[in-house]
Design an enzyme around this catalytic site. Structure first.
Site, PDB file in Angstrom:
ATOM      1  N   GLY A 173       8.431   3.708  10.829  1.00 31.76           N
ATOM      2  CA  GLY A 173       9.434   4.592  10.465  1.00 31.76           C
ATOM      3  C   GLY A 173      10.872   4.375  10.137  1.00 31.76           C
ATOM      4  CB  SER A 174      12.767   1.407   9.257  1.00 33.51           C
ATOM      5  OG  SER A 174      12.108   1.049   8.128  1.00 33.51           O
ATOM      6  CG  ASN A 175      12.036   3.446   4.709  1.00 32.14           C
ATOM      7  OD1 ASN A 175      12.914   2.619   4.643  1.00 32.14           O
ATOM      8  ND2 ASN A 175      10.850   3.220   3.612  1.00 32.14           N
ATOM      9  NE  ARG A 197     -10.032   8.121   2.363  1.00 29.76           N
ATOM     10  CZ  ARG A 197      -9.112   7.286   2.669  1.00 29.76           C
ATOM     11  NH1 ARG A 197      -7.923   7.439   2.834  1.00 29.76           N
ATOM     12  NH2 ARG A 197      -9.758   6.011   2.989  1.00 29.76           N
ATOM     13  CG  ASP A 202      -1.100  10.696  -9.514  1.00 26.67           C
ATOM     14  OD1 ASP A 202      -1.338   9.723  -8.765  1.00 26.67           O
ATOM     15  OD2 ASP A 202      -0.903  10.312 -11.070  1.00 26.67           O
ATOM     16  CG  HIS A 204       4.733   1.381  -3.617  1.00 24.23           C
ATOM     17  ND1 HIS A 204       3.852   1.263  -2.654  1.00 24.23           N
ATOM     18  CD2 HIS A 204       4.605   0.373  -4.570  1.00 24.23           C
ATOM     19  CE1 HIS A 204       2.956   0.080  -2.960  1.00 24.23           C
ATOM     20  NE2 HIS A 204       3.479  -0.547  -4.246  1.00 24.23           N
ATOM     21  CG  ASP A 222       1.207   3.432  -4.721  1.00 17.81           C
ATOM     22  OD1 ASP A 222       1.381   4.564  -3.866  1.00 17.81           O
ATOM     23  OD2 ASP A 222       0.771   2.455  -4.014  1.00 17.81           O
ATOM     24  N   GLY A 266      -4.170   9.167  -8.213  1.00 17.37           N
ATOM     25  CA  GLY A 266      -4.361   7.917  -8.297  1.00 17.37           C
ATOM     26  C   GLY A 266      -3.562   7.212  -6.963  1.00 17.37           C
TER      27      GLY A 266
END
Ligand code: GAR
Length: 201
Positions: free
Chosen positions: A12-14, A64, A140, A108, A144, A142
């Protein structure tokens, strides 16, 4: 004031950088909740800032889709204006993407569409490129593959390891993420317009 939910899997650094930015009263967005698919170390950052957390453990669901249903249910409790995937290392089921699109963005550690997927840094190193980068995209269905909102190049150095390169990419990702959240919150960047332009092209 734009309300934001952040989803994480790791350190979680971002997330931390976004929490610090949002602590400035002049910043036009507030983080209302942090969620994760596992007991993530990054929860400590949320707790340090007094932000509520929720855990939807991926491994405890049979499919999922079922995991996604619970994640969606938790998100709806907070009803954020924007969902930020900040190191969430799970693909979201289409039901969740469709429910939140285009108000769902992802960071990303590569210059998309180069090196999508779970190992963006490792794959860039393995390919022997001299430059990779960081990207912030609209999510979306897909991997990335959504429209790019911001991206920047980062040089690969001859003696880079996956860790050293990732540590150099992350500060760039943080800056891009904070800029994008600010731009969405101020109305300068309209995710619905970005998504419809992408659909039309
Ligand atoms: C970040 O580099 C993020 O872009 C990446 O995981 C890292 C999380 O770091 N996400 C992906 O690779 C998603 N495909 P953090 O937990 O320290 O913020």
């Amino acid at each position: 004031m734009l309300t934001v939910a952040v989803l994480i899997s790791g350190t979680g650094s971002n997330l931390r950088a976004l929490l610090e930015a949002a602590a400035d009263p002049a910043f036009p967005a507030r983080i209302v909740v942090v969620g994760a698919d596992r007991q993530a170390d990054g929860f400590a950052h949320a707790e340090a800032f007094g932000i509520p957390t929720f855990l939807v453990p991926f491994r405890e669901f049979e499919t999922r889709e079922q995991w996604g249903e619970e994640l969606d249910r938790q998100l709806r409790v907070w009803n954020p204006d924007l969902v930020v995937l900040s190191g969430l290392m799970r693909l979201l089921p289409a039901s969740v993407v469709d429910a939140w699109a285009p108000r769902i963005i992802n960071t990303h550690p590569a210059y998309l569409p180069e090196f999508p997927g779970a190992h963006g840094v490792r794959d860039a190193l393995a390919a022997g490129v001299t430059q990779t980068g960081a990207s912030v995209i609209v999510v979306d269905n897909g991997v990335d593959s959504g429209p790019v909102l911001a991206q920047e190049r980062v040089a690969v150095l001859p003696d880079d390891t996956e860790q050293s390169l990732h540590e150099r990419i992350k500060p760039v990702e943080r800056r891009l993420l904070i800029d994008v959240v600010r731009a969405v919150a101020s109305g300068e960047l309209q995710l619905s317009a970005v998504a419809s332009d992408a659909a039309a092209s």
